[in-house]
Design a protein around this motif. Sequence first.
Motif, short mmCIF file in Angstrom:
data_model
loop_
_atom_site.label_atom_id
_atom_site.label_comp_id
_atom_site.label_asym_id
_atom_site.label_seq_id
_atom_site.Cartn_x
_atom_site.Cartn_y
_atom_site.Cartn_z
N PRO A 122 2.80 6.77 -5.41
CA PRO A 122 2.68 5.98 -3.81
C PRO A 122 2.23 4.59 -5.29
CG PRO A 122 1.28 6.93 -2.81
CD PRO A 122 1.35 7.74 -4.53
N ALA A 123 1.13 4.09 -5.26
CA ALA A 123 0.69 3.02 -5.83
C ALA A 123 1.87 2.53 -7.06
CB ALA A 123 -0.22 3.21 -5.92
N MET A 124 2.56 3.59 -7.79
CA MET A 124 3.50 3.09 -8.72
C MET A 124 4.67 2.31 -8.36
SD MET A 124 3.58 5.30 -11.94
CE MET A 124 4.88 4.56 -12.29
N VAL A 125 5.37 3.37 -6.92
CA VAL A 125 6.34 2.76 -6.43
C VAL A 125 6.27 1.26 -4.94
CG1 VAL A 125 7.85 3.46 -4.01
CG2 VAL A 125 7.14 5.62 -5.78
N SER A 126 5.18 0.64 -4.70
CA SER A 126 5.11 0.29 -3.75
C SER A 126 5.24 -1.27 -5.52
CB SER A 126 4.00 -0.28 -3.41
OG SER A 126 3.94 1.31 -2.48
N ALA A 127 4.80 -0.66 -6.41
CA ALA A 127 4.83 -2.00 -7.57
C ALA A 127 5.64 -2.76 -7.81
CB ALA A 127 4.13 -1.97 -8.42
N ILE A 182 15.92 6.43 -1.31
CA ILE A 182 15.24 6.77 -1.83
C ILE A 182 13.88 6.31 -0.84
CG2 ILE A 182 14.78 4.10 -3.04
CD1 ILE A 182 14.16 7.83 -4.25
N ALA A 183 14.21 4.88 0.16
CA ALA A 183 12.38 5.16 0.71
C ALA A 183 12.26 5.95 1.84
CB ALA A 183 13.02 3.79 1.79
N ASP A 184 13.22 7.27 1.84
CA ASP A 184 13.09 8.03 3.22
C ASP A 184 12.00 9.13 2.51
OD1 ASP A 184 14.83 6.23 4.67
OD2 ASP A 184 16.69 7.39 4.69
N VAL A 243 -4.84 12.94 0.56
CA VAL A 243 -5.75 12.28 1.09
C VAL A 243 -5.73 11.42 -0.39
CG1 VAL A 243 -7.75 11.79 0.63
CG2 VAL A 243 -7.64 13.55 2.29
N THR A 244 -5.49 12.06 -1.37
CA THR A 244 -5.44 10.64 -2.55
C THR A 244 -3.81 10.14 -2.63
OG1 THR A 244 -4.61 12.36 -4.35
CG2 THR A 244 -6.83 11.75 -3.67
N TYR A 245 -3.08 10.38 -1.98
CA TYR A 245 -1.80 9.63 -2.00
C TYR A 245 -1.77 8.70 -0.76
CZ TYR A 245 3.39 9.45 -0.84
OH TYR A 245 4.41 8.53 -1.10
N LEU A 246 -2.73 9.22 0.59
CA LEU A 246 -2.64 8.39 1.29
C LEU A 246 -2.86 6.97 0.55
CD1 LEU A 246 -3.16 7.51 4.22
CD2 LEU A 246 -4.73 8.83 4.45
N ILE A 247 -4.28 7.27 -0.18
CA ILE A 247 -5.17 6.30 -0.79
C ILE A 247 -4.44 5.34 -1.66
CG2 ILE A 247 -7.11 5.26 -1.67
CD1 ILE A 247 -8.67 8.16 -1.26
N GLY A 248 -4.13 6.21 -2.50
CA GLY A 248 -2.85 4.80 -3.26
C GLY A 248 -1.63 4.52 -2.56
N LEU A 263 -3.19 1.43 -0.46
CA LEU A 263 -4.01 0.29 -1.62
C LEU A 263 -2.91 -0.77 -2.03
CD1 LEU A 263 -7.03 1.85 -3.53
CD2 LEU A 263 -6.64 0.00 -1.96
N GLY A 264 -1.65 -0.20 -2.70
CA GLY A 264 -0.52 -0.20 -3.76
C GLY A 264 0.49 -0.80 -2.52
N GLY A 265 0.77 -0.34 -1.39
CA GLY A 265 1.63 -1.28 0.15
C GLY A 265 0.46 -2.40 -0.17
N VAL A 266 -0.79 -2.50 0.38
CA VAL A 266 -1.24 -4.12 0.79
C VAL A 266 -1.22 -4.59 -0.59
CG1 VAL A 266 -3.96 -4.90 0.66
CG2 VAL A 266 -3.64 -2.48 2.18
#
Length: 279
Positions: free
Chosen positions: A45-50, A85-87, A145-150, A153-156
């Motif tokens: 998820p962090a990579m998708v955001s970045a 893809i966002a969905d 849980v780790t997906y939520l954290i990543g 952080l990525g979204g912020v």
Amino acid sequence: MANTELRFDSPTFSRRIKGMLGVDFYRLFHTPMFYIFIAIAAIIPAMVSAMTMMPDQNGNTMEPLYSNVWQIIAASKPLYVIESIADYANMNMVFIFGGIMVSIFIGHDYKSGYVKQLFTTHAKKQDYMLSKTIVCAFAMACMCVTYLIGGVLGGVLAGYSLEVNVGSLILAILGKMVMSLGWASLYTFLNVIFRKYFGVSIASSFFFGTGILIIGVAAVVENLALPTWFLNGFLYGSSVNACLVSNVGTFITCMVVSLVWAVVYNLLGTRLLSTCDVY
């Protein structure tokens, strides 16, 4: 048929299942695979955001996939048919690569000869199914849980908005985590079916994790202008229904569906193990 039922009235059941859970949790915590998938669940998820903020070939910043941090975690509304893809790129991805992790975890039982040794000394097939389901559900819940954290952080870091209905967000996250039990039971059952074909077991877990069958049904249903509520009776449907407009009813639906499918797949898996060559 009596041999395939989950019997909890046995005076030794608690001791048997405690022993099997102890072994399975020990194996889970002492294999790099678990920690690799935990890390993958945070990194993706962090990579998708970045990546949505990276410049394209013309030097222009790419259009963001999301407008809100929490859309990385759950869709804004129940979307059984993917529009973009966002969905698709939300916590439901855990149930795709989580299935691959389950395939590797259970596949090692057969590759190492552990199953042969186990069923020679421990004849209760139902205990094997139940233990694997619980341990794999725990692993996928940890990945959530780790997906939520990543994702957060990525979204912020990407500068997305943090605005959200907190109650609906919490119910959506809890709903998806509860669904881990149902998904784990499905993947355990699939890996029992394809226990002699490791590649097929991984492919089948990936296929069902993507929810392609439900997406196809939903497309037909929507074209015919029919209601889609019945799709929530399936694992993928309930996982999608856990979104940013979730309510208590949504969470209850997720919990009931997950439990029902866990019982069904455990019964089917126990039946299969009891009537065929388990090696």
